[in-house]
Design a protein around this motif. Structure first.
Motif, short mmCIF file in Angstrom:
data_model
loop_
_atom_site.label_atom_id
_atom_site.label_comp_id
_atom_site.label_asym_id
_atom_site.label_seq_id
_atom_site.Cartn_x
_atom_site.Cartn_y
_atom_site.Cartn_z
N ASN A 13 14.17 -7.01 9.53
CA ASN A 13 15.25 -6.12 9.98
C ASN A 13 15.92 -5.43 8.78
O ASN A 13 17.13 -5.38 8.66
N ASP A 14 15.06 -4.92 7.89
CA ASP A 14 15.52 -4.25 6.69
C ASP A 14 14.45 -3.20 6.38
O ASP A 14 13.33 -3.30 6.87
N VAL A 15 14.79 -2.21 5.59
CA VAL A 15 13.77 -1.24 5.20
C VAL A 15 13.09 -1.76 3.93
O VAL A 15 13.74 -1.92 2.89
N ILE A 16 11.79 -2.06 4.05
CA ILE A 16 11.02 -2.56 2.90
C ILE A 16 10.11 -1.44 2.42
O ILE A 16 9.39 -0.83 3.22
N LEU A 17 10.16 -1.17 1.15
CA LEU A 17 9.34 -0.12 0.55
C LEU A 17 8.40 -0.73 -0.48
O LEU A 17 8.68 -1.78 -1.03
N ARG A 18 7.29 -0.03 -0.73
CA ARG A 18 6.41 -0.44 -1.82
C ARG A 18 6.65 0.56 -2.95
O ARG A 18 6.44 1.75 -2.79
N ALA A 19 7.13 0.05 -4.06
CA ALA A 19 7.43 0.91 -5.21
C ALA A 19 6.27 0.87 -6.20
O ALA A 19 5.71 -0.19 -6.46
N PHE A 20 5.91 2.02 -6.71
CA PHE A 20 4.84 2.13 -7.72
C PHE A 20 5.42 2.67 -9.01
O PHE A 20 6.30 3.54 -8.98
N TRP A 21 4.94 2.17 -10.13
CA TRP A 21 5.33 2.74 -11.42
C TRP A 21 4.19 2.53 -12.40
O TRP A 21 3.36 1.65 -12.24
N GLY A 22 4.16 3.37 -13.41
CA GLY A 22 3.13 3.27 -14.43
C GLY A 22 3.69 2.61 -15.68
O GLY A 22 4.80 2.89 -16.09
N ARG A 23 2.92 1.70 -16.25
CA ARG A 23 3.31 1.09 -17.51
C ARG A 23 2.04 0.86 -18.32
O ARG A 23 1.11 0.25 -17.83
N GLU A 24 2.01 1.39 -19.53
CA GLU A 24 0.83 1.28 -20.39
C GLU A 24 -0.44 1.70 -19.66
O GLU A 24 -1.44 0.99 -19.63
N ASN A 25 -0.36 2.87 -19.02
CA ASN A 25 -1.50 3.48 -18.32
C ASN A 25 -2.05 2.68 -17.14
O ASN A 25 -3.18 2.90 -16.71
N LEU A 26 -1.26 1.73 -16.63
CA LEU A 26 -1.69 0.98 -15.45
C LEU A 26 -0.65 1.17 -14.35
O LEU A 26 0.55 1.17 -14.62
N TRP A 27 -1.12 1.32 -13.13
CA TRP A 27 -0.19 1.40 -12.00
C TRP A 27 0.19 -0.02 -11.57
O TRP A 27 -0.66 -0.88 -11.46
N GLN A 28 1.48 -0.22 -11.37
CA GLN A 28 1.96 -1.50 -10.88
C GLN A 28 2.74 -1.23 -9.61
O GLN A 28 3.21 -0.12 -9.39
N SER A 29 2.88 -2.25 -8.78
CA SER A 29 3.66 -2.06 -7.56
C SER A 29 4.35 -3.35 -7.17
O SER A 29 3.96 -4.43 -7.59
N LYS A 30 5.41 -3.20 -6.37
CA LYS A 30 6.09 -4.37 -5.83
C LYS A 30 6.81 -3.95 -4.55
O LYS A 30 7.06 -2.77 -4.33
N LEU A 31 7.12 -4.94 -3.74
CA LEU A 31 7.87 -4.68 -2.51
C LEU A 31 9.36 -4.79 -2.81
O LEU A 31 9.78 -5.72 -3.49
N VAL A 32 10.12 -3.84 -2.30
CA VAL A 32 11.58 -3.88 -2.50
C VAL A 32 12.30 -3.51 -1.21
O VAL A 32 11.82 -2.68 -0.44
N GLY A 33 13.43 -4.16 -0.99
CA GLY A 33 14.28 -3.80 0.13
C GLY A 33 15.14 -2.61 -0.24
O GLY A 33 15.41 -2.39 -1.43
N LEU A 34 15.56 -1.84 0.73
CA LEU A 34 16.37 -0.65 0.49
C LEU A 34 17.62 -1.01 -0.32
O LEU A 34 18.01 -0.27 -1.22
N HIS A 35 18.22 -2.16 -0.02
CA HIS A 35 19.45 -2.57 -0.72
C HIS A 35 19.22 -2.92 -2.18
O HIS A 35 20.16 -3.01 -2.95
N GLU A 36 17.94 -3.16 -2.56
CA GLU A 36 17.63 -3.54 -3.95
C GLU A 36 17.46 -2.33 -4.87
O GLU A 36 17.34 -2.49 -6.08
N LEU A 37 17.43 -1.13 -4.28
CA LEU A 37 17.23 0.06 -5.10
C LEU A 37 18.48 0.37 -5.92
O LEU A 37 19.60 0.06 -5.52
N ASN A 38 18.26 0.99 -7.07
CA ASN A 38 19.37 1.47 -7.90
C ASN A 38 19.59 2.94 -7.57
O ASN A 38 18.70 3.75 -7.77
N TRP A 39 20.75 3.24 -7.05
CA TRP A 39 21.03 4.61 -6.63
C TRP A 39 21.72 5.39 -7.72
O TRP A 39 22.64 4.91 -8.37
N LEU A 40 21.25 6.60 -7.94
CA LEU A 40 21.85 7.49 -8.94
C LEU A 40 22.85 8.42 -8.26
O LEU A 40 22.76 8.63 -7.05
N SER A 41 23.76 8.97 -9.05
CA SER A 41 24.78 9.86 -8.47
C SER A 41 24.15 11.10 -7.83
O SER A 41 24.73 11.72 -6.95
N SER A 42 22.93 11.44 -8.27
CA SER A 42 22.23 12.61 -7.70
C SER A 42 21.75 12.34 -6.28
O SER A 42 21.28 13.25 -5.60
#
Length: 115
Positions: A13-42
């Motif tokens: 009962n939460d929004v779960i997203l799969r986040a992807f990011w690149g580090r040292e030319n490798l794609w990594q991913s993890k599951l995160v809940g919407l509330h775990e995201l860091n929101w920017l002022s933009s």
């Protein structure tokens, strides 16, 4: 979002997203809940903080190693070796950089960057 995250979102009962990011030319991913995201002022958000630019990280480490009496020897050698490597100049090593008074240049950049 994909089938797995949609299913998990329903279960938790939460929004779960799969986040992807690149580090040292490798794609990594993890599951995160919407509330775990860091929101920017933009209004944009990120799940994984971007790595600092190399020069910012280098200056921060140089600043840490540098006291009133200059930069401590072992750290200085390591940092200058990293800088020489980053410049990938064939004939330059930390001794050459020292003779060129590289400390003054870095400190000048550091102080300029700070103000």
């Amino acid at each position: 979002m994909d089938n797995e995250t949609v299913q998990l979102s329903r279960q938790r009962n939460d929004v779960i997203l799969r986040a992807f990011w690149g580090r040292e030319n490798l794609w990594q991913s993890k599951l995160v809940g919407l509330h775990e995201l860091n929101w920017l002022s933009s209004g944009r958000a990120f799940a994984v903080a971007p790595e600092p630019h190399w020069h910012e990280d280098f200056l921060a480490r140089w600043r840490t190693a540098t006291g009133e009496h200059g930069t401590r020897r072992p750290e200085r050698r390591t940092l200058l070796a990293e800088l020489a490597d980053k410049l990938s100049l064939i004939d330059i090593d930390d001794r050459t950089l020292k003779e060129a008074d590289i400390d003054s240049l870095i400190n000048c950049l550091r102080d300029h960057h700070h103000h």
